[in-house]
Motif scaffolding. Structure first.
Motif, mmCIF file in Angstrom:
data_model
loop_
_atom_site.group_PDB
_atom_site.id
_atom_site.type_symbol
_atom_site.label_atom_id
_atom_site.label_comp_id
_atom_site.label_asym_id
_atom_site.label_seq_id
_atom_site.Cartn_x
_atom_site.Cartn_y
_atom_site.Cartn_z
ATOM 1 N N LEU A 1 0.829 -1.199 0.000
ATOM 2 C CA LEU A 1 0.000 0.000 0.000
ATOM 3 C C LEU A 1 0.865 1.251 0.000
ATOM 4 O O LEU A 1 0.581 2.207 -0.733
ATOM 5 C CB LEU A 1 -0.913 0.004 1.223
ATOM 6 C CG LEU A 1 -1.706 1.303 1.436
ATOM 7 C CD1 LEU A 1 -2.666 1.547 0.275
ATOM 8 C CD2 LEU A 1 -2.454 1.281 2.761
ATOM 9 N N MET A 2 1.923 1.267 0.807
ATOM 10 C CA MET A 2 2.771 2.457 0.886
ATOM 11 C C MET A 2 3.386 2.794 -0.471
ATOM 12 O O MET A 2 3.665 3.960 -0.758
ATOM 13 C CB MET A 2 3.876 2.251 1.926
ATOM 14 C CG MET A 2 3.394 2.154 3.369
ATOM 15 S SD MET A 2 2.512 3.622 3.953
ATOM 16 C CE MET A 2 0.838 2.983 4.053
ATOM 17 N N ARG B 1 -3.904 -0.346 -5.951
ATOM 18 C CA ARG B 1 -4.196 -0.049 -4.553
ATOM 19 C C ARG B 1 -5.343 -0.941 -4.058
ATOM 20 O O ARG B 1 -6.373 -1.053 -4.721
ATOM 21 C CB ARG B 1 -4.579 1.417 -4.423
ATOM 22 C CG ARG B 1 -5.045 1.847 -3.041
ATOM 23 C CD ARG B 1 -5.349 3.329 -3.075
ATOM 24 N NE ARG B 1 -6.306 3.719 -2.067
ATOM 25 C CZ ARG B 1 -6.172 4.763 -1.259
ATOM 26 N NH1 ARG B 1 -5.095 5.525 -1.349
ATOM 27 N NH2 ARG B 1 -7.092 5.064 -0.382
ATOM 28 N N VAL C 1 0.546 7.644 6.307
ATOM 29 C CA VAL C 1 -0.865 7.373 6.062
ATOM 30 C C VAL C 1 -1.579 8.666 5.679
ATOM 31 O O VAL C 1 -1.367 9.705 6.294
ATOM 32 C CB VAL C 1 -1.521 6.752 7.314
ATOM 33 C CG1 VAL C 1 -2.973 6.354 7.023
ATOM 34 C CG2 VAL C 1 -0.725 5.545 7.793
ATOM 35 N N THR C 2 -2.439 8.574 4.672
ATOM 36 C CA THR C 2 -3.250 9.710 4.250
ATOM 37 C C THR C 2 -4.699 9.480 4.665
ATOM 38 O O THR C 2 -5.109 8.354 4.970
ATOM 39 C CB THR C 2 -3.178 9.890 2.730
ATOM 40 O OG1 THR C 2 -3.600 8.675 2.093
ATOM 41 C CG2 THR C 2 -1.742 10.197 2.291
ATOM 42 N N ALA D 1 -6.706 6.670 3.026
ATOM 43 C CA ALA D 1 -6.162 5.308 3.077
ATOM 44 C C ALA D 1 -7.298 4.288 3.144
ATOM 45 O O ALA D 1 -8.360 4.571 3.716
ATOM 46 C CB ALA D 1 -5.249 5.150 4.285
ATOM 47 N N TRP E 1 -3.075 5.380 11.487
ATOM 48 C CA TRP E 1 -4.296 5.486 10.677
ATOM 49 C C TRP E 1 -5.228 6.553 11.270
ATOM 50 O O TRP E 1 -5.777 7.380 10.552
ATOM 51 C CB TRP E 1 -4.999 4.140 10.616
ATOM 52 C CG TRP E 1 -5.114 3.557 9.240
ATOM 53 C CD1 TRP E 1 -6.247 3.480 8.473
ATOM 54 C CD2 TRP E 1 -4.083 2.943 8.450
ATOM 55 N NE1 TRP E 1 -5.989 2.862 7.265
ATOM 56 C CE2 TRP E 1 -4.662 2.526 7.222
ATOM 57 C CE3 TRP E 1 -2.716 2.710 8.655
ATOM 58 C CZ2 TRP E 1 -3.936 1.890 6.220
ATOM 59 C CZ3 TRP E 1 -1.993 2.074 7.657
ATOM 60 C CH2 TRP E 1 -2.583 1.671 6.462
ATOM 61 N N ALA F 1 -8.002 8.394 8.903
ATOM 62 C CA ALA F 1 -8.452 7.253 8.103
ATOM 63 C C ALA F 1 -9.201 6.255 8.988
ATOM 64 O O ALA F 1 -9.136 6.312 10.216
ATOM 65 C CB ALA F 1 -7.255 6.581 7.434
#
Length: 282
Positions: free
Chosen positions: A179-180, A188, A205-206, A209, A234, A239
């Protein structure tokens, strides 16, 4: 004869892979089981609900716990109408004929009360140049698996927006690293479930996510603290994440029979409930 029939009927149902596809990240090793590939286990047509889980097995990045983390889990998921995709990813080379480098010592263990020991949720106990490079390759395999499943989604009766990972132990680290490094939506995952598998690298993390489900045991050294740290990363990003820390037993675990004697054995049922609540299983 009746006794033999009873024994056969008592055995757990086992799925067999219908398809093996080598990934574009494969290096064409002569050993087929060492090649980067996916093995596809599909549910019956009447049960299929369009969800697919890419199974990233554990094994300390040195072997794959295929029977427990893929074959048995695939049978369980297929019974729930979920397609299971076993991932064979790159592994550390064996050194001195054994699974661990000679003379390598593990650092002190961290218990669940000290997630602050793992900045950016990096719970990797020993970063080495070789280990980090293998993790990058394994993450590439995992991303290639997502792309391939989406490419075959119609053929395999999978919804392209209901594809995610279940990582066990080191496989959780592979899923998170994948994922990163995801460069676009095509590679994704739509969700990540990790079963006693913390991150093996720093995470960023955005807010957008994918939803994250974390399951572990409180007494599992390093892992529990690393997963608490992961949950916090997270949440700090805004997220969606859910964390289950079971208090009975210690160490890693696999698919367990439902006896009602421990809370840990409920992790698989909890995962299905979570997938349903998030709309990935209709």
């Amino acid at each position: 004869m009746k006794r033999i029939l009873f024994i056969l009927l008592s055995l757990p149902f086992v799925s067999w892979a219908q398809t093996r596809c080598f990934l574009p990240t494969d290096n064409a090793s002569t050993d087929e089981n060492a090649r980067a590939a996916i093995e596809v286990y599909l549910p019956s047509a009447e049960k299929a609900n369009g969800c697919a889980v890419i199974l990233c097995p554990g094994g300390a990045m040195r072997w794959l716990s295929w029977e427990s983390d893929v074959v048995k889990m695939a049978a369980f998921l297929n019974e729930q109408g979920i397609a299971a995709i076993g991932l064979r990813y790159h592994l550390m080379p064996k050194v001195d004929g054994g699974p661990m480098p000679k003379g390598l010592k593990m650092p002190p263990m961290v218990d669940v009360t000290h997630p602050d020991h793992f900045p950016q949720a990096d719970a990797n106990p020993m970063h080495t140049s070789v280990g980090d490079s293998i993790l990058r390759l394994a993450a590439m395999d995992a991303r290639a698996a997502v792309r391939m499943v989406r490419q075959h989604a119609q053929e395999w009766h999978i919804h392209p927006d209901r594809i995610g990972y279940l990582g066990s132990s080191a496989g959780g680290g592979v899923a998170l690293a994948a994922l990163m490094g995801a460069a676009n939506l095509q590679e994704r995952p739509d969700f990540i479930c990790t079963n006693f598998g913390p991150s093996l690298m720093p995470v960023t993390v955005t807010a957008d996510a994918p939803p994250l489900l974390i399951m572990t045991r409180a007494d599992h050294p390093n892992v529990a603290a690393g997963l608490v740290a992961l949950f916090m990363e997270w949440k700090k990003a805004g997220a969606n994440a859910e964390l289950h820390i079971y208090g009975d037993g210690n160490g890693p675990y696999e698919l367990l029979p439902q006896t009602g004697t421990t809370t840990t054995e409920s992790w698989s049922a909890q995962m299905i409930l979570w997938l349903k609540s998030k709309g990935f299983v209709k």
